[in-house]
Design an enzyme around this catalytic site. Structure first.
Site, PDB file in Angstrom:
ATOM      1  N   SER A  40       0.873  -1.180   0.000  1.00 11.56           N
ATOM      2  CA  SER A  40       0.000   0.000   0.000  1.00 11.56           C
ATOM      3  C   SER A  40       0.905   1.225   0.000  1.00 11.56           C
ATOM      4  O   SER A  40       1.126   1.868   1.011  1.00 11.56           O
ATOM      5  CB  SER A  40      -0.915  -0.007   1.228  1.00 11.56           C
ATOM      6  N   HIS A 154      -3.169  -6.228   2.673  1.00  8.34           N
ATOM      7  CA  HIS A 154      -2.284  -7.248   3.242  1.00  8.34           C
ATOM      8  C   HIS A 154      -2.969  -8.583   3.477  1.00  8.34           C
ATOM      9  O   HIS A 154      -2.374  -9.512   4.017  1.00  8.34           O
ATOM     10  CB  HIS A 154      -1.687  -6.755   4.562  1.00  8.34           C
ATOM     11  N   GLU A 163      -4.377  -2.437   9.362  1.00 13.43           N
ATOM     12  CA  GLU A 163      -3.568  -2.911  10.489  1.00 13.43           C
ATOM     13  C   GLU A 163      -4.212  -2.577  11.838  1.00 13.43           C
ATOM     14  O   GLU A 163      -4.602  -1.435  12.082  1.00 13.43           O
ATOM     15  CB  GLU A 163      -2.162  -2.275  10.449  1.00 13.43           C
ATOM     16  N   GLU A 204       1.696  -9.441   7.147  1.00 14.80           N
ATOM     17  CA  GLU A 204       2.558  -8.982   8.242  1.00 14.80           C
ATOM     18  C   GLU A 204       2.452  -9.880   9.466  1.00 14.80           C
ATOM     19  O   GLU A 204       2.854  -9.504  10.571  1.00 14.80           O
ATOM     20  CB  GLU A 204       2.238  -7.515   8.577  1.00 14.80           C
ATOM     21  N   ASP A 242      -3.692   1.326  11.666  1.00 19.38           N
ATOM     22  CA  ASP A 242      -3.324   1.896  10.370  1.00 19.38           C
ATOM     23  C   ASP A 242      -4.395   1.489   9.369  1.00 19.38           C
ATOM     24  O   ASP A 242      -4.270   0.453   8.723  1.00 19.38           O
ATOM     25  CB  ASP A 242      -1.945   1.410   9.902  1.00 19.38           C
ATOM     26  N   GLU A 284      -2.855   5.871  12.102  1.00 13.86           N
ATOM     27  CA  GLU A 284      -2.005   6.203  10.947  1.00 13.86           C
ATOM     28  C   GLU A 284      -2.853   6.196   9.683  1.00 13.86           C
ATOM     29  O   GLU A 284      -3.727   5.336   9.529  1.00 13.86           O
ATOM     30  CB  GLU A 284      -0.901   5.137  10.875  1.00 13.86           C
ATOM     31  N   ASP A 311       1.639   8.614   6.692  1.00 12.57           N
ATOM     32  CA  ASP A 311       2.499   7.626   6.031  1.00 12.57           C
ATOM     33  C   ASP A 311       2.463   7.855   4.515  1.00 12.57           C
ATOM     34  O   ASP A 311       3.387   8.453   3.953  1.00 12.57           O
ATOM     35  CB  ASP A 311       2.023   6.206   6.394  1.00 12.57           C
ATOM     36  N   LYS A 336       9.996   5.117   6.867  1.00  8.07           N
ATOM     37  CA  LYS A 336      10.362   3.920   6.112  1.00  8.07           C
ATOM     38  C   LYS A 336      11.524   4.263   5.190  1.00  8.07           C
ATOM     39  O   LYS A 336      11.393   5.144   4.319  1.00  8.07           O
ATOM     40  CB  LYS A 336       9.186   3.457   5.253  1.00  8.07           C
ATOM     41  N   HIS A 364       8.628  -1.222   9.294  1.00 10.59           N
ATOM     42  CA  HIS A 364       8.922  -2.233   8.265  1.00 10.59           C
ATOM     43  C   HIS A 364       8.053  -1.971   7.035  1.00 10.59           C
ATOM     44  O   HIS A 364       7.275  -1.023   7.015  1.00 10.59           O
ATOM     45  CB  HIS A 364       8.631  -3.628   8.830  1.00 10.59           C
ATOM     46  N   LYS A 387       7.136  -0.232  14.450  1.00 11.46           N
ATOM     47  CA  LYS A 387       6.165  -1.259  14.052  1.00 11.46           C
ATOM     48  C   LYS A 387       6.829  -2.223  13.086  1.00 11.46           C
ATOM     49  O   LYS A 387       7.468  -1.817  12.124  1.00 11.46           O
ATOM     50  CB  LYS A 387       4.874  -0.649  13.485  1.00 11.46           C
TER      51      LYS A 387
HETATM   52  P1  PGA Z   1       3.125  -1.366   3.038  1.00  9.33           P
HETATM   53  O1  PGA Z   1       2.227  -1.201   4.338  1.00  9.33           O
HETATM   54  O2  PGA Z   1       4.479  -1.769   3.410  1.00  9.33           O
HETATM   55  O3  PGA Z   1       2.360  -2.419   2.260  1.00  9.33           O
HETATM   56  O4  PGA Z   1       3.076  -0.030   2.328  1.00  9.33           O
HETATM   57  C1  PGA Z   1       2.727  -0.663   5.537  1.00  9.33           C
HETATM   58  C2  PGA Z   1       1.996   0.583   5.927  1.00  9.33           C
HETATM   59  O5  PGA Z   1       1.062   1.038   5.219  1.00  9.33           O
HETATM   60  O6  PGA Z   1       2.331   1.173   6.941  1.00  9.33           O
HETATM   61 ZN    ZN Z   2       0.761   2.807   6.741  1.00  6.99          ZN
END
Ligand code: PGA
Ligand code: ZN
Length: 419
Positions: A40, A154, A163, A204, A242, A284, A311, A336, A364, A387
């Site tokens: 995502s 996911h 999440e 995840e 999230d 998030e 994010d 990230k 991650h 996370k």
């Molecule tokens: P992604 O998801 O690694 O698939 O982008 C993680 C997130 O959205 O925080």
């Molecule tokens: Zn996110």
């Protein structure tokens, strides 16, 4: 001085190709880094290079990016001496020459950057977290945020929110926080199987039951926290969300949650209710990356009591985060490495957050390797939050185990959210 830089194509946790990058420095320090990959993704992320050859891995191969590391990048940096990480990363940025690192590939660039950071620490004889720690910033063991229920991009279940994390904010130390994560995860598995749900996992490592409404998932989670003997809330085990709302935002600007069309205003009201009914301390990507007005209202209405993390809209970009701070959007940023593409720019993004009093949560990606770099990044930056998915599956647990290792070696490192 860099004597060798080399990449190979390996697999990530979703059976998709990624890069493993190895670097050797004069004097013999050798280090390796594995490159993560998201599902995502924000539209402003640095661009990972995929081969697009349908004959291999349905176009997902990374041989072109591997070739860029072994060719252009290695040729440009071999036998050169760099004053520091920033100088090395600047050379990568200039060699690539695009704002999104799309020419060499952000996956090639971030792998080289991470491997060099780790090799430099080894050469200095210090742990990675220490060499990543900016001057004057105290290191700190972060509160792990365990993603125990997976939905959205996911998992194949109908849960729109991506999440549902448990955050042992009240744990006295890291080991107890990890224990709480594992015990609640086990209690949640019992709740699911007792209720006739599948205990199958998402990308995840969290469970991916056939639930639809986010509130139903939250109720299960709250029960599981109690079953495991913990107090729900900031003094014990809290919850972080999230939703990754860009993924369920519709072309007309509404949000489709459990079959219901919601406006930004409806979404904000829904989050307010959720934070009243459940011990949710952090949200998030509660709204879509383009919903600027919605984000400003969300921040005005909930930002006092709730951590609101950007994010997809921030993409670990220091300039974007600085602008968002000025605009009153969110009060924390996700971090990230591969969203921006170098260690130096990642540290800059975290510095922007720190200076503005914004929170920062190291993260991650849904596609991961066994590399535990982000555990060291979270500790060295002192940001207080990490996370890395469920307390299950090797690529997720590798990060938590690295934290446990650091904690065991440095029992005096403080633990928890930044005061
Ligand atoms: P992604 O998801 O690694 O698939 O982008 C993680 C997130 O959205 O925080
Ligand atoms: Zn996110």
């Amino acid at each position: 001085e860099i004597t060798m830089l080399r990449a190979i194509e390996v697999l990530d946790s979703r059976a998709r190709p990624t890069l493993s990058v190895t670097v050797e420095l004069a004097g013999g320090a050798v280090a390796r880094a594995g490159v993560p990959s998201g599902a995502s993704t924000g539209s402003g992320e640095a661009v990972e290079l995929r081969d697009g050859d349908p004959e291999r891995y349905r176009g997902q191969g990374v041989r072109t990016a591997v070739g860029h590391v072994n060719g252009e990048i290695a040729d440009a940096v071999r036998s050169r001496r760099f004053a520091d990480q920033a100088a090395f990363d600047q050379a990568l940025i200039e060699l690539d020459g695009t704002p999104s690192k799309s020419r060499l590939g952000a996956n090639a660039v971030v792998g080289a950057s991470m491997a060099v950071a780790r090799a430099a620490a080894a050469r200095q004889g210090v742990p990675l977290w220490r060499s990543l720690s900016p001057d004057g910033v105290p290191a700190r063991l972060p509160v792990p945020h365990f993603n125990v229920l997976n939905g959205g991009a996911h998992a194949a279940n109908p849960l729109d929110f991506q999440e549902f994390m448990i955050a042992p904010l009240g744990a006295p130390d890291l080991a107890e926080a990890v224990r709480a994560g594992a015990e609640v995860y086990a209690a949640l598995r019992r709740r699911l199987t007792d209720g006739g749900h599948s205990a199958g996992l998402g990308d995840e490592g969290g469970f991916a039951p056939e639930l639809t409404r986010p509130e139903d998932a939250l109720a299960l989670l709250l029960d599981a926290i109690g079953d495991a003997g913990y107090t729900p809330g900031r003094d014990g085990v809290a919850i972080a969300l999230d939703p990754a709302a860009s993924e369920f935002r519709q072309p007309d600007g509404t949000y489709l949650v459990a079959g219901e069309k919601l406006t930004s205003t409806d979404m904000i009201a829904r989050y307010r209710q959720i934070t009243e009914d459940f011990p949710v301390w952090s949200i998030e990507d509660g709204l879509g990356e383009d919903d600027r007005d919605g984000w400003i209202r969300l921040t005005e209405e909930l930002g006092e009591g709730v951590q609101l993390v950007g994010d997809d809209n921030f993409v670990t970009n220091p300039a974007v985060i600085a602008q968002a701070i000025e605009d009153g959007i969110a009060n924390a940023s996700l971090i990230k490495l591969n969203q921006i593409g170098t260690v130096t720019e990642t540290l800059q993004a975290m510095a922007v957050c720190r200076q503005a009093g914004y929170g920062a949560m190291v993260s991650h990606r849904s596609g991961e390797t066994e590399d535990s770099f982000i555990a060291d990044l979270a500790v060295g930056s002192g940001c207080g939050q990490l996370k890395s998915g469920a307390p299950a599956r090797g690529e997720r647990v590798a990060k938590y185990n690295r934290l446990l290792e650091i904690a065991a070696h440095r029992p005096r490192l403080p633990f928890g959210l930044t005061p």
